[in-house]
Enzyme design. Structure first.
Site, short mmCIF file in Angstrom:
data_model
loop_
_atom_site.label_atom_id
_atom_site.label_comp_id
_atom_site.label_asym_id
_atom_site.label_seq_id
_atom_site.Cartn_x
_atom_site.Cartn_y
_atom_site.Cartn_z
N ASP A 22 -27.28 122.22 54.52
CA ASP A 22 -28.72 122.40 54.37
C ASP A 22 -29.04 123.86 54.03
O ASP A 22 -28.35 124.77 54.49
CB ASP A 22 -29.42 122.01 55.68
CG ASP A 22 -30.91 121.76 55.48
OD1 ASP A 22 -31.34 121.68 54.31
OD2 ASP A 22 -31.63 121.64 56.48
N GLY A 23 -30.08 124.04 53.23
CA GLY A 23 -30.57 125.39 52.97
C GLY A 23 -30.45 125.87 51.53
O GLY A 23 -30.77 127.03 51.24
N ASN A 24 -30.01 125.00 50.63
CA ASN A 24 -29.88 125.41 49.22
C ASN A 24 -31.21 125.86 48.62
O ASN A 24 -31.29 126.88 47.94
CB ASN A 24 -29.37 124.25 48.36
CG ASN A 24 -27.95 123.87 48.66
OD1 ASN A 24 -27.26 124.58 49.37
ND2 ASN A 24 -27.51 122.75 48.11
N HIS A 46 -28.72 124.73 44.53
CA HIS A 46 -27.75 123.63 44.54
C HIS A 46 -26.48 124.04 43.80
O HIS A 46 -25.38 123.67 44.20
CB HIS A 46 -28.36 122.38 43.92
CG HIS A 46 -29.52 121.83 44.72
ND1 HIS A 46 -29.47 121.71 46.09
CD2 HIS A 46 -30.75 121.38 44.36
CE1 HIS A 46 -30.61 121.20 46.54
NE2 HIS A 46 -31.41 121.00 45.50
N SER A 87 -30.11 108.95 51.39
CA SER A 87 -30.92 107.86 50.82
C SER A 87 -32.35 108.33 50.59
O SER A 87 -33.06 107.83 49.72
CB SER A 87 -30.95 106.66 51.75
OG SER A 87 -29.78 106.54 52.49
N LEU A 139 -5.58 116.24 52.52
CA LEU A 139 -6.95 116.23 53.08
C LEU A 139 -7.70 115.07 52.45
O LEU A 139 -7.54 114.81 51.25
CB LEU A 139 -7.66 117.55 52.70
CG LEU A 139 -9.18 117.60 52.93
CD1 LEU A 139 -9.49 117.75 54.43
CD2 LEU A 139 -9.81 118.78 52.18
C1 FPP Z 1 -29.75 120.47 51.18
O1 FPP Z 1 -30.43 121.67 50.94
C2 FPP Z 1 -28.82 120.16 50.11
C3 FPP Z 1 -28.82 119.05 49.34
C4 FPP Z 1 -29.82 117.98 49.51
C5 FPP Z 1 -27.88 118.86 48.25
C6 FPP Z 1 -26.46 119.24 48.51
C7 FPP Z 1 -25.80 119.49 47.23
C8 FPP Z 1 -24.89 120.46 46.99
C9 FPP Z 1 -24.34 121.34 48.03
C10 FPP Z 1 -24.45 120.68 45.60
C11 FPP Z 1 -23.20 120.10 45.12
C12 FPP Z 1 -22.47 119.15 45.96
C13 FPP Z 1 -21.36 118.50 45.56
C14 FPP Z 1 -20.68 117.59 46.50
C15 FPP Z 1 -20.78 118.69 44.23
P1 FPP Z 1 -32.00 121.62 50.72
O2 FPP Z 1 -32.26 121.48 49.26
O3 FPP Z 1 -32.58 120.56 51.58
O4 FPP Z 1 -32.42 123.04 51.20
P2 FPP Z 1 -33.77 123.46 51.91
O5 FPP Z 1 -33.74 122.87 53.28
O6 FPP Z 1 -33.68 124.94 51.94
O7 FPP Z 1 -34.89 122.95 51.07
#
Ligand code: FPP
Length: 257
Positions: free
Chosen positions: A20-22, A37, A66, A131
């Protein structure tokens, strides 16, 4: 530094991570959420390398829930493109490093092209043993349990199972990840303290570790801190948390280097 017997450190067999946190990471830099992301994909690569080197058996990453379909269409589309590109780019490297790739979740919602790419990647890496990397995509814990219940109901309807024989074990056998050890450590980055419909059944006995760090900043040191914390919750053998953490960073159990 004094030598520490790595055998004494209790490693988790299966680590599950809510990444979480992208979005916040990108916004802090004045960029669009999708930039986060892309940086998140780099953190995924680091986490997989770390898990493989340290001898963790299974790593399960929550990539797309989902509920994530409800995000703005452009963000969903960037995430789908990213999964496709990363699969294409990384699968040979994963195979070379003996990593088995599994995608868990309701895959039917993905484009035919993505489904085909997933099937090819899973087939190529099926026999690998270093793994198991499970990517949860269009996954929900409630979906997983309902899907398992449906399979049991079908077996009852077909006369292959009696209602009296339905048990926790029988249901667990039909869940995603059934053939792998249950996650013993759940890590969630990004500062929230929620399970967000991830692996609801499988996390029943897991230790939970919450990190404030945003996912793109989750590096080897942050991962080592989580494992050191996990190890300390059970047995530390007189070592300090810092020693355990340093030992995890210093020791590559697969190569012995
Ligand atoms: C949550 O952060 C992250 C996601 C919903 C997407 C995760 C995807 C990746 C890490 C990219 C690539 C992954 C793979 C497996 C190739 P958020 O967007 O909810 O962050 P926020 O809470 O700051 O809004």
């Amino acid at each position: 530094m004094e030598t520490i017997d790595f055998e004494q450190i209790r490693l988790p067999k299966h680590v599950a991570i809510i990444m979480d946190g992208n979005g916040r990471w990108a916004q802090l830099r004045g960029k669009h959420r999708t930039f986060g992301h892309k940086a998140g994909a780099e953190a995924v690569r680091r986490a997989v390398t770390f898990a493989r080197q340290k001898g963790i058996q299974s790593l399960t990453l929550f990539a797309f829930s989902s509920e994530n379909w409800k995000r703005p269409q452009q963000e969903v589309s960037v995430l789908m493109d990213l999964f496709f590109t990363v699969l294409k780019r990384e699968v040979k490297k994963l195979h070379k490093h003996n990593v088995r790739l599994r995608i868990i979740g309701d895959k039917q919602a993905f484009s035919d092209k993505l489904q085909q790419r997933i099937a090819e990647a899973e087939a190529l890496t099926a026999a690998n043993t270093a793994l198991t990397l499970n990517i949860a995509a269009n996954y929900g814990g409630r979906w997983d349990i309902a899907h398992a219940a449906k399979q049991l109901a079908e077996a009852v309807q077909a006369g292959k199972l009696s209602v009296e024989d339905i048990s926790e074990d029988k249901l667990a056998d039909k869940l995603c990840l059934a053939e792998q050890p249950a996650p013993d450590l759940l890590i969630r980055t990004g500062g929230e303290h929620r399970v967000s419909n991830f692996l609801l059944w499988q996390l029943a006995y897991a230790e939970f570790y919450f990190a404030d760090v945003l996912w793109p900043d989750f590096d080897e040191h942050a991962f080592a801190r989580a494992i050191a914390d996990f190890s300390c919750r059970e047995r530390r053998f007189g070592l300090t948390s810092a020693q355990v953490q340093q030992a995890i960073l210093d020791t590559d159990v697969t190569t012995g280097e």
